[in-house]
Design an enzyme around this catalytic site. Structure first.
Site, PDB file in Angstrom:
ATOM      1  N   ASP A 122       0.809  -1.221   0.000  1.00 44.17           N
ATOM      2  CA  ASP A 122       0.000   0.000   0.000  1.00 44.17           C
ATOM      3  C   ASP A 122       0.843   1.271   0.000  1.00 44.17           C
ATOM      4  O   ASP A 122       1.995   1.278   0.444  1.00 44.17           O
ATOM      5  CB  ASP A 122      -0.885   0.029   1.246  1.00 44.17           C
ATOM      6  CG  ASP A 122      -2.096  -0.881   1.141  1.00 44.17           C
ATOM      7  OD1 ASP A 122      -2.989  -0.751   1.990  1.00 44.17           O
ATOM      8  OD2 ASP A 122      -2.162  -1.718   0.216  1.00 44.17           O
ATOM      9  N   HIS A 270       3.644  -2.442   3.054  1.00 46.82           N
ATOM     10  CA  HIS A 270       3.663  -1.097   2.484  1.00 46.82           C
ATOM     11  C   HIS A 270       4.940  -0.844   1.684  1.00 46.82           C
ATOM     12  O   HIS A 270       6.026  -1.219   2.124  1.00 46.82           O
ATOM     13  CB  HIS A 270       3.560  -0.037   3.592  1.00 46.82           C
ATOM     14  CG  HIS A 270       2.245  -0.058   4.309  1.00 46.82           C
ATOM     15  ND1 HIS A 270       1.957  -0.988   5.281  1.00 46.82           N
ATOM     16  CD2 HIS A 270       1.151   0.727   4.174  1.00 46.82           C
ATOM     17  CE1 HIS A 270       0.724  -0.775   5.735  1.00 46.82           C
ATOM     18  NE2 HIS A 270       0.216   0.250   5.083  1.00 46.82           N
TER      19      HIS A 270
END
Length: 302
Positions: A122, A270
């Site tokens: 992400d 992430h």
């Protein structure tokens, strides 16, 4: 039919089938960057299940770039639909461009069956961390899904193109990474989802398909999912949260992943939103571990 009326119609179908929404967001905390981490500490959910009430663990302070009402919306932008869709539920209709409407339930499982996991990243793309993650994935012949912030994709289109060229999938992760989108209007959310979708697709090049929408912080409501589905994007959750945005150390990140690692897991990590050096190191070890344990790499269920 207006966007608000369409969403209200779709959300009405959810209300008929389901009870009231019970999850709530916790108080906001400061984010390290504008593209803040999206992870929230969801309760572990079996891979492949479609529980549609994730509980975001935190919010992010946010100032919208344009005026939008804070009252939860319906067709009159006054009252929010309050129930979650039943597992596996879908609605009929057509998405923009004439394609089939996506399933509005939240995908939390890896497709392909067997001993497969789906890696997801992400808040990118980021010029420092995304190339390192792509290189590691290539070394292990692993595929992943990258949930991108629209302006980040437009700022670094060569990275979005590299993700596409590697055979990985792209996911819409909104424009502003507002973890309290359920407090905003239908029009606001339609722009957050639709504008990011167009921006990421444009950055990746003509003909690019985005497969999913991941709400920042897991902030999914029936009407937010309905907007995503209208854009032919499957709402994307996760079942295994690395919590790498907390920077707990490489060993800590791996312990978090191992807690809910099983066939069919959707792993959340992430590649943007801050210093991801620990994530890169943890991913290198995780890929070695997954290879040794006989896992294969796939994509989340669409």
């Amino acid at each position: 039919m207006t966007a608000a009326a369409l969403v209200a119609t779709l959300a009405g179908a959810f209300l008929t089938a389901c009870g009231p929404r019970t999850s709530t967001s916790t108080p906001a905390q400061a984010a390290p960057t504008a593209a803040s981490p999206s992870a929230s500490a969801q309760s572990p959910t079996a891979p492949g299940s479609a529980s549609d009430n994730p509980t975001p663990s935190r919010g992010v302070p946010f100032t919208p770039s344009h005026s939008a009402p804070l009252s939860p919306p319906n067709s009159n932008s006054t009252t929010a639909p309050g129930a979650a869709a039943s597992p596996g539920s879908s609605v009929s209709g057509k998405a923009p461009g004439g394609g089939p409407l996506a399933d509005p339930s939240i995908s939390r499982g890896a497709a392909g069956g067997g001993k497969t996991v789906a890696l997801t990243f992400d808040d990118g793309p980021d010029p420092r961390w995304t190339p390192q993650i792509l290189a590691l994935l290539a070394q292990h012949h692993a595929k992943a899904t990258f949930c991108e912030i629209g302006p980040q994709a437009q700022r670094f289109p060569y990275l979005t193109k590299a993700i596409k060229a590697a055979g990985d999938r792209l996911c819409d992760h909104s424009v502003h990474h507002n973890e309290q989108q359920d407090r905003m209007s239908v029009d606001y959310n339609t722009h957050e989802i639709g504008d990011a979708q167009r921006g990421i697709a444009d950055a990746a090049g003509a003909g690019t398909k985005l497969w999913y929408y991941r709400a920042p912080g897991g902030d999914f409501t029936p009407w937010i999912r309905a907007i995503a589905a209208q854009h032919d994007l499957r709402p994307l959750g996760w079942s295994d949260d690395a919590n790498d945005w907390r920077r707990l150390g490489v060993d800590g990140i791996l312990r978090n992943v191992d807690q809910n690692l099983r066939p069919g897991a959707v792993i959340l990590m992430h590649d943007g939103g801050g210093d991801r050096s620990q994530t890169v190191q943890a991913l290198a070890r995780l890929l070695d571990q997954l290879d040794a344990q006989g896992y294969s790499y796939g994509f989340p269920v669409v």
